[in-house]
Structure formats: structure tokens, C-alpha cells
Design an enzyme around this catalytic site. Structure first.
Site, PDB file in Angstrom:
ATOM      1  N   HIS A 185      10.070  -3.649  -4.206  1.00 37.19           N
ATOM      2  CA  HIS A 185       9.221  -2.674  -3.511  1.00 37.19           C
ATOM      3  C   HIS A 185       9.634  -2.521  -2.049  1.00 37.19           C
ATOM      4  O   HIS A 185       9.443  -3.434  -1.245  1.00 37.19           O
ATOM      5  CB  HIS A 185       7.753  -3.122  -3.622  1.00 37.19           C
ATOM      6  CG  HIS A 185       6.776  -2.099  -3.136  1.00 37.19           C
ATOM      7  ND1 HIS A 185       5.581  -2.435  -2.564  1.00 37.19           N
ATOM      8  CD2 HIS A 185       6.822  -0.744  -3.145  1.00 37.19           C
ATOM      9  CE1 HIS A 185       4.937  -1.327  -2.234  1.00 37.19           C
ATOM     10  NE2 HIS A 185       5.662  -0.291  -2.581  1.00 37.19           N
ATOM     11  N   ASN A 235       0.282  -3.399  -0.168  1.00 34.11           N
ATOM     12  CA  ASN A 235      -0.670  -2.338  -0.530  1.00 34.11           C
ATOM     13  C   ASN A 235      -2.049  -2.892  -0.889  1.00 34.11           C
ATOM     14  O   ASN A 235      -3.054  -2.210  -0.729  1.00 34.11           O
ATOM     15  CB  ASN A 235      -0.118  -1.491  -1.675  1.00 34.11           C
ATOM     16  CG  ASN A 235       0.943  -0.520  -1.188  1.00 34.11           C
ATOM     17  OD1 ASN A 235       1.081  -0.299   0.014  1.00 34.11           O
ATOM     18  ND2 ASN A 235       1.703   0.048  -2.099  1.00 34.11           N
TER      19      ASN A 235
END
Ligand code: CAA
Ligand code: NAD
Length: 351
Positions: A185, A235
Site C-alpha cells: 500500500h 487509513n
């Protein structure tokens, strides 16, 4: 029929790409890889959008052989435009007073990038696949299913998903591949953000994880490890924070401008939470997170039921803006309003 499309004008520069003979020398210079592990030298980045282009760029800057794939030549051109603007910026920063070296750096970077429109046709030569296509589980599964059939055994598969469970994406591939399937990511804008989260499912093996640590180091990023949980690390913290900032506005406790100023000057964040959800000042005309993305992440989490309900409580103004197609800077309007070719912010949007 070959699916490879070369950037016009870069044929000469590609001759400077290290030969197979030289690659082991470069590899031994950069690598701390145990002998049982395979050195990652060739990478396929699927998706030439904002993230895919950034990932292809940083991998090429680190002299990995990159093939960037998208659905059409037009989409590939958009990816190339993103890379062109960004790599020039990197080159200027590296060699501020030497235009010759800047051009050399830019050409050398391009010489490591090929492009194509069929991932299955090029995956045979890949050590690593980084998927950065649309955030849709069915589309990602379909891609990986076809790649699994075409890729060599050793190829590592990764997804750059922001919000989907890696194991869910990976489950359409063979058991062997699932041992070599992880989340990788990156953060937006990729060339500037120094972090990569490596997301470990229960099935991923140690060699795969170590290869991913090595390759992220080689491209100049710092990696952190995380289990395959909603939002991973960044996140999981960032999205509830952004949502709560919108709830402060909803409750009438502070204005959006004041919230952004508060978090920049009071907490040292480079951007305020609403700015971050709405805009990008560096990668126009795309956005950072985008209101559509923010809403879809929160709704996905709510469906999965693994995140505190208070964190995923909807915000009416967000729902209304997305329903009207106001996704933030990329559409000219979000919580703020933007005008002109560079999307300069003109203030809070009128309701
Ligand atoms: N290409 C190359 N370099 C770039 C770049 C790009 N597209 N964008 C920025 N940079 C570099 C600049 O060259 C500059 O480098 P130096 O500091 O070494 O000189 C540096 O980044 C800072 O850029 P600027 O000075 O132009 O602008 P700034 O100081 O305002 O910083 C920013 C811009 C880096 C984007 C900063 O505002 C920032 O960090 N914002 C927060 C971004 C963020 O939170 N991203 C994560 C979003 S969440 C996510 O991505 C995950 C997800 O799944 C949705
Ligand atoms: P984007 O819309 O800019 O780009 C996606 C690209 O994928 C498009 O060019 C599209 O044509 C292409 N594509 C779609 N289906 C394809 C297929 N089957 N084969 C090949 N190409 C295909 O999206 P993005 O912002 O770059 O996001 C890509 C991924 O990265 C998503 O999973 C997203 O969640 C994740 N992500 C985004 C951000 C962000 O801030 N934008 C940050 C981290 C992670």
C-alpha cells in the site's frame, strides 16, 4: 500479437537499460536478500492512474524493469503524463543547477519503463505484480485470476487497495500463489510519500514478506508491516479522523476552514483533514482521497462490521455531495469550491 507499446523517442535511452549480464551486479550492490529468496528485478504495475503511474515511476527511478499496463493507449498516455511531470520535478530537485544531468536522469528513468495493454501477455517475465486498478473487488479478482494462470510460480502478487481485504482479493488464486500474495500500500503522491504498508495475510510466507521489504527499501521507501485488517494502519486512523472533522462541521462547532487551519498549525499536519479529503495541490487534476473514495471506504467498513460503529456513522453533507457528483477538487466542488485550470481554491462551497 505483442501488447507492448514503447514510448516514442525512448528507444535509444532503453539501450542504456542494464543488460541481463549487468543486473546481478546491480542486484548484489543493492540487496541484502538471503540466498533462498529471489531478487525482484522486474515489476508489472497494472493500472496507470494516479497511483499506478507513481508506483511505476519510483520503481523505474530505482532501476527496476517496469511494465505499466492499462486498458487502452489513452489511459497509458495519462499515466505517462503523470510520470513526465513528476519525474521532471524529481530531476530538478536532484540536480538543481545542471540541466544536462536532469535530462539524463529523466531519460534513464524512462528507459526502465515499458507499457502494455494486456497484463497476461507480459506477466511471464515478472518477479512482482503491483495492482493499482479501480477499487472494485470483482474487477481485482478477475484480473488476479487470469494473471495467476499466466504467471510463473515465483511471481509475487500484490494489491495497492486502500480498503479491500487482501485475503478476499487473493482467494481466487491458487494456494501456492496465496503464499506469495500481499498488500503493498503506497500513499499519494507516491513520489513524495515515504511509506509503504506491507499487508500480511495469514497465508503469506516469510520469503515473500522479506522480498517486499527489500524491494520497498530499494525504491527508497520505508515499510511497515500490518495484518490484513480494515484500513491497515494509516487509513484505519486517517479515515475516522477525516470523518470526525466533517461531523464537527455538521454539528456547527467550527468552520471547515478553521478545522483545516487548526490541524495544520496546532498538530503540525501538512494538510488539514477536509483539505485532504477534498483536494490535491500537487497532482492535478486528480484528488488525494476524494469524497467518493472516503464515502465508499466508510460504507465498506460498515458492511464488514469490523470497525467501531461510531467511526463509520454517515455524515449527511458528505452523502449529499457525493450524490450530486461533487467529489472534491477533481470535480471542481466538494466541501470547498475550485476554479481555473489548476483548480485553485476559492473558498467554502455554497450549499
Ligand atoms: N512528484 C514528485 N515530487 C513531489 C510530488 C510529485 N507529484 N509532490 C510533492 N513532491 C515533493 C516535492 O518535490 C517536495 O520535496 P522536498 O520537500 O524534498 O523539496 C515535497 O514533495 C513537498 O512538496 P511541496 O513543497 O511542493 O508541497 P508541500 O510542502 O505542500 O507538500 C505534500 C505537498 C507532500 C503533498 C504535503 O502536502 C503532504 O504530505 N500532504 C499530505 C498527503 C497525505 O496525507 N497523503 C496520504 C493520503 S492517504 C493515502 O494516500 C492512502 C489511501 O489509501 C487513500
Ligand atoms: P485511478 O482511477 O487514478 O486509476 C485506476 C486505473 O486503473 C485507470 O487508469 C483505469 O483505466 C485502470 N484500470 C481499471 N481496470 C483495469 C484493468 N482491469 N486492467 C488494467 N487497468 C485497469 O485510481 P487510483 O487513485 O490510482 O487508485 C488505484 C488503486 O490504488 C485503488 O485500489 C485505490 O484504492 C488505491 N489507492 C488510491 C490512493 C489515492 O489516494 N488515490 C491511495 C492509495 C491507494
Amino acid at each position: 500479437m505483442s501488447s507492448i507499446l514503447l514510448k516514442p523517442g525512448f528507444a535509444a535511452a532503453r539501450l542504456a537499460r542494464p543488460t541481463t549480464l549487468l543486473r546481478p551486479l546491480l542486484a548484489s550492490h543493492f540487496s541484502t536478500t538471503p540466498s533462498a529468496q529471489r531478487e525482484i528485478q522486474s515489476v508489472i504495475v497494472v493500472g496507470a492512474g494516479l497511483m499506478g503511474a507513481g508506483i511505476a515511476q519510483v520503481a523505474a527511478q530505482a532501476q527496476l524493469n517496469v511494465t505499466m499496463v492499462d486498458l487502452s493507449p489513452d489511459q497509458l498516455q495519462k499515466g505517462r503524463d503523470i510520470i513526465a511531470a513528476s519525474v521532471r520535478r524529481v530531476a530538478k530537485k536532484k540536480f538543481p543547477d545542471d540541466e544536462g544531468k536532469q535530462s539524463e536522469y529523466v531519460d534513464r528513468t524512462w528507459s526502465f519503463i515499458e507499457t502494455g495493454t494486456k497484463a497476461e501477455a507480459v506477466v511471464a517475465g515478472a518477479d512482482l505484480v503491483v495492482e493499482a486498478i479501480v477499487e472494485n473487488i470483482d474487477t481485482k479478482q478477475k484480473l488476479f485470476m487470469s494473471l495467476d494462470a499466466a504467471a510463473p510460480k515465483h511471481t509475487i502478487f500484490t494489491s495497492n487497495t486502500s480498503s479491500l481485504p487482501i485475503a478476499e482479493i487473493a482467494k481466487v488464486t491458487s494456494e501456492d500463489r496465496q503464499a506469495r500474495f500481499a498488500g503493498l500500500h503506497f500513499f499519494n503522491p507516491v513520489p513524495a510519500m515515504k511509506l509503504v504498508e506491507i499487508v500480511k495475510t495469514d497465508k503469506v510466507d516469510t520469503e515473500t514478506y522479506q522480498s517486499l521489504v527489500d524491494v520497498t527499501n530499494r525504491i527508497g521507501k520505508t515499510s511497515v508491516a500490518c495484518k490484513d485488517t480494515p484500513g491497515f494502519i494509516v487509513n484505519r486512523l486517517l479515515v475516522p479522523y477525516m470523518m470526525e472533522s466533517l461531523r464537527i462541521v455538521e454539528r456547527g462547532e467550527a468552520s471547515l476552514e478553521d478545522i483545516d487551519v487548526a490541524m495544520k498549525l496546532g498538530a503540525g499536519f501538512p494538510m488539514g483533514p477536509i483539505e485532504l479529503s477534498d483536494v490535491s495541490k500537487v497532482c492535478l487534476p486528480v484528488n488525494f482521497v476524494g469524497l467518493d473514495t472516503l464515502k465508499s471506504i466508510v460504507e465498506g467498513w460498515a458492511r464488514e462490521g469490523k470497525v467501531e460503529p461510531a467511526f463509520v456513522k454517515p455524515v449527511k453533507q458528505l452523502t449529499d455531495l457525493v450524490a450530486k457528483g461533487h467529489f472534491g477538487r477533481k470535480t471542481g466542488k466538494g466541501f470547498y469550491e475550485y476554479v481555473g485550470p489548476n483548480g485553485a481554491r476559492v473558498g467554502a462551497a455554497k450549499k
